[in-house]
Enzyme design. Structure first.
Site, PDB file in Angstrom:
ATOM      1  N   GLY A 237     -17.683 -10.150   0.340  1.00 22.27           N
ATOM      2  CA  GLY A 237     -18.386 -11.017   1.275  1.00 22.27           C
ATOM      3  C   GLY A 237     -18.285 -10.513   2.702  1.00 22.27           C
ATOM      4  O   GLY A 237     -19.182 -10.692   3.498  1.00 22.27           O
ATOM      5  N   PHE A 238     -17.177  -9.860   3.049  1.00 26.08           N
ATOM      6  CA  PHE A 238     -16.947  -9.317   4.399  1.00 26.08           C
ATOM      7  C   PHE A 238     -17.064 -10.390   5.468  1.00 26.08           C
ATOM      8  O   PHE A 238     -17.391 -10.096   6.617  1.00 26.08           O
ATOM      9  CB  PHE A 238     -17.895  -8.144   4.685  1.00 26.08           C
ATOM     10  CG  PHE A 238     -17.767  -7.022   3.698  1.00 26.08           C
ATOM     11  CD1 PHE A 238     -16.604  -6.266   3.653  1.00 26.08           C
ATOM     12  CD2 PHE A 238     -18.781  -6.733   2.801  1.00 26.08           C
ATOM     13  CE1 PHE A 238     -16.452  -5.247   2.729  1.00 26.08           C
ATOM     14  CE2 PHE A 238     -18.636  -5.715   1.873  1.00 26.08           C
ATOM     15  CZ  PHE A 238     -17.476  -4.964   1.837  1.00 26.08           C
ATOM     16  N   GLY A 465     -12.448  -9.427  -4.501  1.00 21.52           N
ATOM     17  CA  GLY A 465     -12.706  -8.110  -5.086  1.00 21.52           C
ATOM     18  C   GLY A 465     -11.671  -7.094  -4.653  1.00 21.52           C
ATOM     19  O   GLY A 465     -11.770  -5.908  -4.963  1.00 21.52           O
ATOM     20  N   THR A 466     -10.655  -7.570  -3.928  1.00 19.30           N
ATOM     21  CA  THR A 466      -9.716  -6.638  -3.316  1.00 19.30           C
ATOM     22  C   THR A 466      -8.358  -6.617  -3.997  1.00 19.30           C
ATOM     23  O   THR A 466      -7.520  -5.784  -3.660  1.00 19.30           O
ATOM     24  CB  THR A 466      -9.520  -7.013  -1.839  1.00 19.30           C
ATOM     25  OG1 THR A 466      -9.246  -8.414  -1.780  1.00 19.30           O
ATOM     26  CG2 THR A 466     -10.766  -6.726  -1.055  1.00 19.30           C
ATOM     27  N   ASN A 633       0.789  -4.019  -3.051  1.00 17.16           N
ATOM     28  CA  ASN A 633       0.168  -3.107  -4.010  1.00 17.16           C
ATOM     29  C   ASN A 633      -0.487  -1.954  -3.248  1.00 17.16           C
ATOM     30  O   ASN A 633      -1.635  -2.052  -2.812  1.00 17.16           O
ATOM     31  CB  ASN A 633      -0.876  -3.847  -4.856  1.00 17.16           C
ATOM     32  CG  ASN A 633      -1.496  -2.954  -5.914  1.00 17.16           C
ATOM     33  OD1 ASN A 633      -1.300  -1.732  -5.925  1.00 17.16           O
ATOM     34  ND2 ASN A 633      -2.257  -3.552  -6.812  1.00 17.16           N
ATOM     35  N   PRO A 634       0.243  -0.864  -3.059  1.00 18.25           N
ATOM     36  CA  PRO A 634      -0.280   0.227  -2.215  1.00 18.25           C
ATOM     37  C   PRO A 634      -1.578   0.838  -2.744  1.00 18.25           C
ATOM     38  O   PRO A 634      -2.356   1.373  -1.976  1.00 18.25           O
ATOM     39  CB  PRO A 634       0.850   1.273  -2.257  1.00 18.25           C
ATOM     40  CG  PRO A 634       2.066   0.525  -2.691  1.00 18.25           C
ATOM     41  CD  PRO A 634       1.593  -0.606  -3.548  1.00 18.25           C
ATOM     42  N   GLN A 640      -8.529  -0.591   0.020  1.00 18.69           N
ATOM     43  CA  GLN A 640      -9.139  -1.417   1.073  1.00 18.69           C
ATOM     44  C   GLN A 640      -9.275  -0.643   2.374  1.00 18.69           C
ATOM     45  O   GLN A 640     -10.283  -0.741   3.070  1.00 18.69           O
ATOM     46  CB  GLN A 640      -8.264  -2.643   1.346  1.00 18.69           C
ATOM     47  CG  GLN A 640      -8.449  -3.741   0.356  1.00 18.69           C
ATOM     48  CD  GLN A 640      -8.541  -5.073   1.084  1.00 18.69           C
ATOM     49  OE1 GLN A 640      -9.457  -5.286   1.856  1.00 18.69           O
ATOM     50  NE2 GLN A 640      -7.609  -5.952   0.833  1.00 18.69           N
ATOM     51  N   GLU A 707      -8.692  -6.319   7.209  1.00 22.22           N
ATOM     52  CA  GLU A 707      -9.520  -6.055   8.383  1.00 22.22           C
ATOM     53  C   GLU A 707      -9.021  -4.916   9.270  1.00 22.22           C
ATOM     54  O   GLU A 707      -9.809  -4.198   9.884  1.00 22.22           O
ATOM     55  CB  GLU A 707      -9.672  -7.357   9.182  1.00 22.22           C
ATOM     56  CG  GLU A 707     -10.624  -8.268   8.454  1.00 22.22           C
ATOM     57  CD  GLU A 707     -10.396  -9.758   8.702  1.00 22.22           C
ATOM     58  OE1 GLU A 707     -11.249 -10.337   9.357  1.00 22.22           O
ATOM     59  OE2 GLU A 707      -9.396 -10.310   8.236  1.00 22.22           O
TER      60      GLU A 707
END
Lengths: 747, 322
Positions: A237-238, A465-466, A633-634, A640, A707
């Site tokens: 969605g951003f 979704g990330t 979680n690297p 991301q 972000e």
């Protein structure tokens, strides 16, 4: 959830694949538009073809008579759609004006009618047959925000900035601009609304199921408990999907009218007019320094455009007051109305366009000082948050800069424009600092241990979704010692305990304490049961001496193998499951976080390759170093950051929504004409996490990473472009027409 | 989208003269039908016709069937070895998925990406409504043409393949109700003038069956250079196809065609004239580029294309004569 085997040992901080990956790669993950309900019909909006004026007439007779058409809604026949309560943080909408409220037009593409038909094709054809006539006025869509005669408000101030600037030995006074950028997640906005009596269920593409439920209840005039919102998966969605847009209400109203489930999918072209964008910004920066590079004055005056119906403040001063040490500072901002749809937060709102301007100004200052740009940042590093005198909970900007510098090879940089070459191409190297706020909000979660041998978590938040599903699973694996196969994470459903909106990079930091607390609670109950079930192996043990390891309950003095599988404990007690709820609060109410300034930091280093003979510029390499607390979680984290860097390439070089000045239409509203970075445009990306836990924010020390990866990318590239070409582009995107201004230089 | 009838042609003879629009890969036509720009009553599917071969001709030339897919043509061994400019142009266009669908005949008829042409809410588009004017003039015209424009149309011809075919002096073979004919590519595309709706020399019912290329000039070098904002999946801001032969440092043969700047694939006789017999030097390349763009008429947003096209020509010539 599908599963992936992962060792439970040291699961926090391990680079595990996302547990929802197989569902997505096999096409079995159901997104909002994938829901097909019995009897479902389709809705297609009719859009205004003017950007300002009124609807003079709307002729729906032809459309109404077309095959399969059930209803044509418009301002003359639609039921009351209520407004959301202004500034209610728990029931926020994106566009204040309800759809079809009256006959006034505020932006091109505004919905003026909605056709409901048996099939999508019938609805689309009938929507095209609706005849609207307008009394149109010339819209205001200009991309120039100055001259501005309205009221500025002060965001942050200390010292006497104007006097200090006037007296400064070295100055930069420039205006920077960022264009309208449209959120283009690959999943279109979509709503499936289905009424059953006086209750309604939404299958939604939303970044906030709970807010969506609350807002829809308000808008539709029904109690909250009558509304259910389901978002199992989101194709991202951003920020564009934080809050409901008018189409969501339209789908629900249409469904109530025709008494059938209604699906409404926003088209890609509508994405450019009806569901938000990052607003145009114009920011004047005045930066003054002593001759040896110490900042003495920093002033930012930031304008952003907004719509006629909403006051959307981009907040370009997000990072300005605390990033550097400077005694005299003022940040002001103001809004300029345009005939465009309402803007909405896009990844790193405020900070991302603000840092483009500030870090470009810092680069210009470094050039004026003949000082290395990294050295300039180091020299002005802040030890406290000078906007409020607070200590930082955890700030490692200096190490980001130094590590990035070393990994990039910055010491080999020669500062003269066009002075670096490789394989016949000119190289440009640029860098920028980055930051983004660190937040934690309230969250409730239920964790249950089942007699079927599985552990489950439930939370009404959503994975955009990330990797949030996987974050939950990691905590459950840590707490129970179970492999992912025996872990189920259930999210995206408002019948579950309330979790956070997916925004502001706060999801991970917010859910961790709640899921950990609920897991601890469920395990404590389990151990109590193990100790008190008559005839069971561990009957009579002190529950405090029992442990759950590798899914087995055992005495602390014995190995897990000597214990009992937890499902056996439950079966012996004739229990179907044992569960616990946990609610964690926001950082604002947490004494541990009190009086601390909490932010993530980063450094971006970019290399561009420039071929002046053909005016071709490509971003070839980015090194990014991120200080975002402990990384849970690297693998998902690096994913991301890399995605954000690619988005930054698009922001720097490509993205811009263009409005036709004559009618206000976003004229490049499709993925061929609105340019985003392709795989071929993606540079080599090196991501480093510093991984310093920030325990003020939560017990895991995790901040957020959604972000920060985009912050600083565009100014690093713009500075690299200057270094390669000698052209200082202050208005994004950097285009070939800008680069053609570059002088050809001999090697 | 309007309803339409659909039939599948079994033979070329049957297809030629059929009343309807031929559909091959559909990469332009289906798109425009969805937009309501194309509203054919009948679609004739020609994907079953035996026009998918690439054959070397007795004279050493090449015959390319109209149904040969862009990706197959780009990777064809003969094309890669002897008509590199064509392979490079094809591979610079669109995306792999589109190239797998798009056909040679279809790409010859690819229509413009002009946003005002593609949006029927603009009634002032002479390409759609002859005589109605041009919405792009005074609008968002950064991508528009600077050569061959008129008051009625400034739309850019979008194809890369056709630019290479222009430099290669291809011939387009058609079959229609009145029989077969061959059309030189130079005569195939029409300037917009007052009738931008007429884009090419095809008569009603005529079907493109194949394209022929003259035998390759053994001593020539070929280059296709495409300049654009991003590295992939974008139409050209400027492109150049060059076929050149030098001896003794002098240019003995040269063909220059431009893309992204013209209302049709743009053969530059002016550039060629400025180069013939001249030394292959930067000075002469620049002079040729100046000649090619002499008549350029930029719009409000695309003045940069003039200089960009010049640099594109110079680089393509430099590479082709190196």
């Amino acid at each position: 959830m599908a599963s992936t085997t992962a060792s439970p040992h040291g699961i926090i901080g391990r680079p595990v694949p996302r547990i929802d990956g197989p569902l997505k790669t096999t096409g079995t993950a159901q997104y909002a538009a994938d829901f097909h309900l019995p009897g479902m019909v389709f809705a297609v909006p009719v859009q205004a073809t003017v950007a300002k004026g009124t609807i003079r007439s709307l002729d729906v007779t032809a459309a109404q008579a077309m095959p399969g058409v059930l209803e044509v809604l418009h301002h003359g026949n639609v039921e009351r759609i209520y407004r959301a309560v202004p500034n209610d943080p728990n029931a926020t909408v994106s566009e204040t004006r309800p759809p079809l409220e009256d006959n006034r037009i505020y932006y091109w593409g505004q919905y003026v009618a909605l056709v409901v038909a048996e099939t999508l094709e019938q609805a689309t054809a009938a929507a095209a047959a609706v005849k609207a006539e307008y009394s149109a006025e010339t819209p205001q869509v200009s991309g120039e925000l100055e001259p501005f005669a309205g009221t500025w408000h002060t965001v942050s101030a200390r010292g006497k900035v104007d006097e200090a600037f006037d007296a400064a030995a070295v100055k930069v006074d420039q205006t920077y601009g960022t264009p309208v950028e449209t959120h283009n997640p690959i999943e279109l906005h979509a709503t499936v609304a289905a009424w059953a009596g006086d209750t309604v269920t939404f299958y939604e593409s939303t970044q906030g199921v709970v807010n969506h439920r609350n807002a829809m209840a308000q808008i539709l005039g029904v109690p909250r408990e009558n509304v259910t919102v389901i978002t199992k998966f989101l194709g991202s969605g951003f920020g564009g999907k934080l809050f409901p847009w008018p189409h969501c209400a339209l789908a629900a109203v249409a469904s109530r009218r025709v008494q059938r489930p209604v699906k409404l999918v926003v088209t890609r072209t509508m994405m450019f007019s009806n569901v938000g964008h990052r607003p145009l910004t114009e920011q004047r920066f005045r930066v003054g320094a002593s001759a040896d590079g110490k900042l003495v004055a920093l002033r930012q005056d930031a304008l952003n455009h907004t719509s006629m119906v909403d006051n959307f403040d981009e907040g370009c001063g997000e990072a300005t007051p605390y990033l550097y040490s400077v005694p005299n500072l003022t940040v002001t901002s103001a809004l300029v109305q345009r005939n465009v749809g309402s803007p909405m937060a896009m990844r790193g709102p405020g900070a991302v366009p603000g840092l483009f301007a500030m870090e470009s100004a810092m680069d210009e200052l470094a050039v004026a000082l003949k000082m290395d740009p990294v050295e300039l940042r180091l020299k002005n590093d802040a030890s406290i948050d000078e906007s409020n005198g607070q200590k930082f909970s955890s700030r490692h900007l200096r190490e980001c800069l130094e590590t990035g510098s070393a990994k990039f090879g910055w010491s080999k940089r020669t500062p003269a424009v066009g002075s670096m070459r490789r394989d016949g191409k000119v190289l440009g190297w640029g860098m920028a600092a980055a930051s983004w706020g660190a937040y934690r909000f309230g969250c409730s979660t239920t964790v249950e241990l089942g007699a079927d041998g599985k552990v489950r978590a439930r939370c009404a938040t959503q994975d955009v979704g990330t990797g949030l599903y996987t974050i939950f699973a990691q905590v459950l694996a840590e707490k129970t010692g179970l492999p992912f196969e025996r872990i189920e994470v259930l999210l995206g459903d408002t019948t579950m305990p309330e979790g956070p909106l997916s925004g502001g990079s706060w999801s991970t930091a917010t859910v961790l304490p709640a899921v950990a607390g609920a897991a601890d609670g469920a395990i404590a109950s389990l151990l109590q049961i193990a100790a008190s079930t008559p005839g069971a192996k561990l009957e009579g043990a002190d529950a405090k001496t029992l442990r759950l390891t590798e899914g087995r309950v055992h005495r602390a003095t014995e190995s897990a193998a000597q214990g009992v599988p937890f499902e056996t404990v439950l079966q012996a007690a004739r229990l179907n499951r044992v569960s616990a709820d946990s609610t964690s609060g926001s950082a604002f109410e947490d004494p541990k976080a009190k009086g601390l300034s909490m932010h993530s930091f980063g450094a971006q280093f970019a290399e561009v390759e420039w071929e002046p003979e053909i005016a071709r510029l490509r971003v070839s390499r980015v090194v990014t170093v991120i200080d975002a607390g402990r990384i849970i979680n690297p693998r998902a984290g690096a994913n991301q950051i890399k995605g954000a860097v690619v988005m930054g390439v698009g922001m720097a070089m490509l993205e811009e929504t263009v409005y036709d000045p004559r009618n206000g239409q976003p004229i490049n509203g499709n993925l061929a004409d609105y340019l985003m970075a392709t795989c071929a445009d993606s540079p080599e990306i090196d991501v480093t996490f510093l991984d310093y836990p920030d325990y003020a924010l939560n017990s895991y020390g995790a901040r957020g990473i959604g972000e920060i990866g985009l912050a600083g990318v565009a100014p690093a590239i713009a500075s690299a472009v200057y270094h390669a070409t000698g052209v200082r582009v202050r208005k994004l995107p950097i285009r070939i027409e800008d680069l053609l201004q570059s002088e050809m230089r001999e090697a | 989208m309007q309803s339409f009838s659909y039939s599948k042609a079994q033979t070329v003879d049957q297809a030629a003269g059929m009343d309807g629009r031929f559909i091959g890969g559909g990469t332009t036509l289906v798109d425009l039908m969805k937009q309501g720009v194309e509203t054919p009553k009948t679609l004739v599917d020609i994907t079953g016709l035996p026009l998918s071969s690439v054959e070397t001709l007795p004279d050493g030339g090449l015959k390319i069937g109209a149904m040969v897919r862009n990706s197959d043509l780009a990777h064809h061994e003969t094309v890669k070895a002897q008509y590199a400019v064509l392979s490079e142009a094809l591979l610079s266009g669109a995306s792999p998925q589109l190239r797998n669908m798009a056909t040679t005949g279809g790409n010859l008829l690819q229509r413009t990406r002009c946003p005002y042409f593609r949006d029927t809410s603009y009634t002032n588009c002479s390409k759609r409504n002859p005589g109605s004017g041009c919405a792009a003039i005074g609008g968002h015209n950064r991508m528009m043409a600077i050569l061959g424009t008129s008051e009625d149309c400034i739309a850019t011809h979008p194809s890369d393949m056709c630019v290479a075919l222009t430099a290669l002096e291809a011939t387009i073979h058609v079959q229609g109700p009145k029989g077969d004919r061959a059309i030189a590519i130079a005569d195939f595309y029409k300037l917009p003038g007052t009738t931008p709706n007429v884009e090419n020399a095809l008569e009603p019912g005529e079907l493109i069956t194949h394209v022929t290329l003259p035998a390759p000039r053994k001593a020539s070098k070929q280059v296709y250079l495409k300049l654009r904002d991003r590295a992939s999946y974008e139409f050209a801001l400027a492109s150049a196809a060059v076929v050149a032969e030098t001896s003794g440092g002098h240019i003995r043969f040269v063909r220059v065609a431009l893309g992204g700047v013209g209302t049709r694939p743009w053969r530059s006789h002016e550039a060629e004239a400025a180069l013939m017999g001249k030394p292959a030097t930067a000075t002469h390349f620049r002079a040729a580029a100046e000649a090619a763009l002499k008549e350029a008429k930029p719009q409000s947003e695309n003045g940069f294309k003039v200089e960009l096209a010049k640099r594109c020509i110079v680089r393509a010539l430099t590479t082709a004569t190196a």
